[in-house]
Design a protein around this motif. Structure first.
Motif, PDB file in Angstrom:
ATOM      1  N   ALA A  14      42.153   9.037  18.112  1.00  0.00           N
ATOM      2  CA  ALA A  14      41.826  10.165  17.231  1.00  0.00           C
ATOM      3  C   ALA A  14      42.621  10.058  15.937  1.00  0.00           C
ATOM      4  CB  ALA A  14      42.132  11.496  17.915  1.00  0.00           C
ATOM      5  N   GLY A  15      41.979  10.362  14.838  1.00  0.00           N
ATOM      6  CA  GLY A  15      42.647  10.312  13.545  1.00  0.00           C
ATOM      7  C   GLY A  15      42.758  11.668  12.890  1.00  0.00           C
ATOM      8  N   ALA A  44      53.339  18.228  15.637  1.00  0.00           N
ATOM      9  CA  ALA A  44      52.887  17.195  16.570  1.00  0.00           C
ATOM     10  C   ALA A  44      51.781  16.329  15.971  1.00  0.00           C
ATOM     11  CB  ALA A  44      52.388  17.850  17.855  1.00  0.00           C
ATOM     12  N   SER A  45      51.255  16.731  14.830  1.00  0.00           N
ATOM     13  CA  SER A  45      50.119  16.033  14.219  1.00  0.00           C
ATOM     14  C   SER A  45      50.510  15.127  13.066  1.00  0.00           C
ATOM     15  CB  SER A  45      49.096  17.065  13.715  1.00  0.00           C
ATOM     16  OG  SER A  45      48.634  17.861  14.770  1.00  0.00           O
ATOM     17  N   ALA A  46      51.787  14.840  12.925  1.00  0.00           N
ATOM     18  CA  ALA A  46      52.240  13.988  11.820  1.00  0.00           C
ATOM     19  C   ALA A  46      51.456  12.681  11.806  1.00  0.00           C
ATOM     20  CB  ALA A  46      53.738  13.719  11.940  1.00  0.00           C
ATOM     21  N   GLY A  47      50.957  12.323  10.638  1.00  0.00           N
ATOM     22  CA  GLY A  47      50.188  11.106  10.480  1.00  0.00           C
ATOM     23  C   GLY A  47      48.706  11.257  10.770  1.00  0.00           C
ATOM     24  N   LEU A  48      48.301  12.414  11.262  1.00  0.00           N
ATOM     25  CA  LEU A  48      46.895  12.689  11.535  1.00  0.00           C
ATOM     26  C   LEU A  48      46.346  13.626  10.467  1.00  0.00           C
ATOM     27  CD1 LEU A  48      47.119  13.406  15.369  1.00  0.00           C
ATOM     28  CD2 LEU A  48      46.265  11.324  14.284  1.00  0.00           C
ATOM     29  N   ARG A  49      45.073  13.526  10.206  1.00  0.00           N
ATOM     30  CA  ARG A  49      44.422  14.467   9.295  1.00  0.00           C
ATOM     31  C   ARG A  49      44.231  15.778  10.039  1.00  0.00           C
ATOM     32  NH1 ARG A  49      38.533  13.408   6.500  1.00  0.00           N
ATOM     33  NH2 ARG A  49      38.484  15.301   5.248  1.00  0.00           N
ATOM     34  N   VAL A  50      44.596  16.871   9.402  1.00  0.00           N
ATOM     35  CA  VAL A  50      44.424  18.192  10.001  1.00  0.00           C
ATOM     36  C   VAL A  50      43.450  18.981   9.139  1.00  0.00           C
ATOM     37  CG1 VAL A  50      45.552  20.377  10.581  1.00  0.00           C
ATOM     38  CG2 VAL A  50      46.700  18.213  11.081  1.00  0.00           C
ATOM     39  N   ARG A  76      44.302  30.278   1.070  1.00  0.00           N
ATOM     40  CA  ARG A  76      45.232  29.675   0.119  1.00  0.00           C
ATOM     41  C   ARG A  76      46.665  29.718   0.644  1.00  0.00           C
ATOM     42  NH1 ARG A  76      45.778  33.114  -4.411  1.00  0.00           N
ATOM     43  NH2 ARG A  76      47.654  33.803  -3.368  1.00  0.00           N
ATOM     44  N   SER A  77      47.037  30.819   1.282  1.00  0.00           N
ATOM     45  CA  SER A  77      48.408  30.936   1.799  1.00  0.00           C
ATOM     46  C   SER A  77      48.692  29.879   2.861  1.00  0.00           C
ATOM     47  CB  SER A  77      48.666  32.342   2.351  1.00  0.00           C
ATOM     48  OG  SER A  77      48.037  32.530   3.604  1.00  0.00           O
ATOM     49  N   LEU A  78      47.656  29.483   3.604  1.00  0.00           N
ATOM     50  CA  LEU A  78      47.841  28.410   4.588  1.00  0.00           C
ATOM     51  C   LEU A  78      48.131  27.084   3.892  1.00  0.00           C
ATOM     52  CD1 LEU A  78      44.949  29.384   6.998  1.00  0.00           C
ATOM     53  CD2 LEU A  78      47.404  29.610   7.461  1.00  0.00           C
ATOM     54  N   LEU A  79      47.420  26.810   2.802  1.00  0.00           N
ATOM     55  CA  LEU A  79      47.685  25.584   2.037  1.00  0.00           C
ATOM     56  C   LEU A  79      49.070  25.618   1.404  1.00  0.00           C
ATOM     57  CD1 LEU A  79      44.271  24.993   0.231  1.00  0.00           C
ATOM     58  CD2 LEU A  79      45.165  23.829   2.269  1.00  0.00           C
ATOM     59  N   GLU A  80      49.502  26.789   0.962  1.00  0.00           N
ATOM     60  CA  GLU A  80      50.839  26.916   0.378  1.00  0.00           C
ATOM     61  C   GLU A  80      51.905  26.614   1.417  1.00  0.00           C
ATOM     62  OE1 GLU A  80      51.446  30.337  -2.540  1.00  0.00           O
ATOM     63  OE2 GLU A  80      49.594  30.917  -1.523  1.00  0.00           O
ATOM     64  N   ARG A  81      51.727  27.172   2.600  1.00  0.00           N
ATOM     65  CA  ARG A  81      52.719  27.004   3.660  1.00  0.00           C
ATOM     66  C   ARG A  81      52.706  25.588   4.236  1.00  0.00           C
ATOM     67  NH1 ARG A  81      55.953  30.324   6.277  1.00  0.00           N
ATOM     68  NH2 ARG A  81      56.770  29.584   8.257  1.00  0.00           N
ATOM     69  N   TYR A  82      51.522  24.976   4.271  1.00  0.00           N
ATOM     70  CA  TYR A  82      51.369  23.660   4.890  1.00  0.00           C
ATOM     71  C   TYR A  82      50.801  22.668   3.870  1.00  0.00           C
ATOM     72  CZ  TYR A  82      52.142  26.540   8.948  1.00  0.00           C
ATOM     73  OH  TYR A  82      52.691  27.438   9.834  1.00  0.00           O
ATOM     74  N   PRO A  83      51.646  22.144   2.999  1.00  0.00           N
ATOM     75  CA  PRO A  83      51.173  21.254   1.934  1.00  0.00           C
ATOM     76  C   PRO A  83      50.565  19.947   2.434  1.00  0.00           C
ATOM     77  CG  PRO A  83      53.568  21.399   1.913  1.00  0.00           C
ATOM     78  CD  PRO A  83      53.084  22.404   2.915  1.00  0.00           C
ATOM     79  N   SER A  84      50.804  19.567   3.677  1.00  0.00           N
ATOM     80  CA  SER A  84      50.204  18.338   4.211  1.00  0.00           C
ATOM     81  C   SER A  84      48.730  18.536   4.559  1.00  0.00           C
ATOM     82  CB  SER A  84      50.967  17.857   5.445  1.00  0.00           C
ATOM     83  OG  SER A  84      50.830  18.796   6.507  1.00  0.00           O
ATOM     84  N   VAL A  85      48.290  19.780   4.632  1.00  0.00           N
ATOM     85  CA  VAL A  85      46.888  20.079   4.946  1.00  0.00           C
ATOM     86  C   VAL A  85      46.093  20.120   3.647  1.00  0.00           C
ATOM     87  CG1 VAL A  85      45.300  21.797   5.897  1.00  0.00           C
ATOM     88  CG2 VAL A  85      47.494  21.354   7.028  1.00  0.00           C
ATOM     89  N   ASN A  86      44.970  19.436   3.632  1.00  0.00           N
ATOM     90  CA  ASN A  86      44.143  19.397   2.437  1.00  0.00           C
ATOM     91  C   ASN A  86      42.692  19.778   2.709  1.00  0.00           C
ATOM     92  OD1 ASN A  86      44.215  18.828  -0.413  1.00  0.00           O
ATOM     93  ND2 ASN A  86      42.789  17.173   0.031  1.00  0.00           N
ATOM     94  N   ASP A  87      42.344  20.059   3.963  1.00  0.00           N
ATOM     95  CA  ASP A  87      40.964  20.325   4.354  1.00  0.00           C
ATOM     96  C   ASP A  87      40.842  21.720   4.962  1.00  0.00           C
ATOM     97  OD1 ASP A  87      39.770  17.495   4.065  1.00  0.00           O
ATOM     98  OD2 ASP A  87      41.573  17.170   5.281  1.00  0.00           O
TER      99      ASP A  87
END
Length: 182
Positions: A14-15, A44-50, A76-87
């Motif tokens: 899984a990616g 736990a998802s480091a290196g995976l696309r979330v 938007r607040s979720l993206l602010e809190r979790y900058p590794s998430v882009n989707d």
């Protein structure tokens, strides 16, 4: 689930993971429980696309400007809190009354596609104003529907009909930007 979910998924190749985040109809940012769960899942998802699917109940489907703004601000607040998430998936299965109400107006005309278009347009603007390269996904439809406003159960739009009416609403509103990136 954290590592209990990602370890077996990684071993299967899984990616990416889709995480569902529930919006309560008014909140502008995640609550403590949501933060704790997302922290664990993303750790736990480091290196995976979330991919975050931001959803609510049928009764909290954003039907006016105030509700749409609250929902998009929450995303938007979720993206602010979790900058590794882009989707970010805007809602889920808006073509089914189980997830979006109303599907139809009292006169039997379609209601959900235009209302959903207004939400998607607002979120696209809010999320892209925050992060230009965000990937806004939608419409994430159910694969079935009956197009029967007076159905005894499962009042819904078929995917094809919903998409046609979504396109009609998009053109009628004269939006300058897309509703989705993917």
């Amino acid at each position: 689930e954290g590592e209990r979910a990602t370890a077996p998924a990684r071993s299967l190749g899984a990616g990416a993971f889709r995480l569902t985040v529930r919006w309560d109809g008014a909140q502008g940012s995640p609550n403590g429980t949501q933060v704790a769960e997302l922290d664990q899942a993303l750790g736990a998802s480091a290196g995976l696309r979330v991919v975050l699917a931001v959803v609510g109940t049928a009764s909290t489907a954003p039907q006016n400007d105030t509700a749409r703004e609250a929902y998009c601000t929450f995303a938007r607040s979720l993206l602010e809190r979790y900058p590794s998430v882009n989707d970010v998936i805007v809602w889920g299965e808006p073509n089914k009354s189980m997830f979006w109400q109303p599907q139809f107006n009292a006169d039997g005309s379609s209601a959900a596609p235009a209302a959903y278009a207004a939400l998607a347009a607002r979120c696209w603007s809010v999320l892209h104003a925050f992060r230009a390269d965000v990937n806004v996904l939608g419409p994430a439809l159910s694969p079935n529907g009956n197009d029967v406003p007076g159905a005894a159960s499962n009042v819904s739009h078929s995917p094809g009909n919903f998409i046609r009416k979504l396109g009609d609403a998009y053109r009628a509103a004269g939006y300058a930007q897309p509703l989705f990136d993917t």
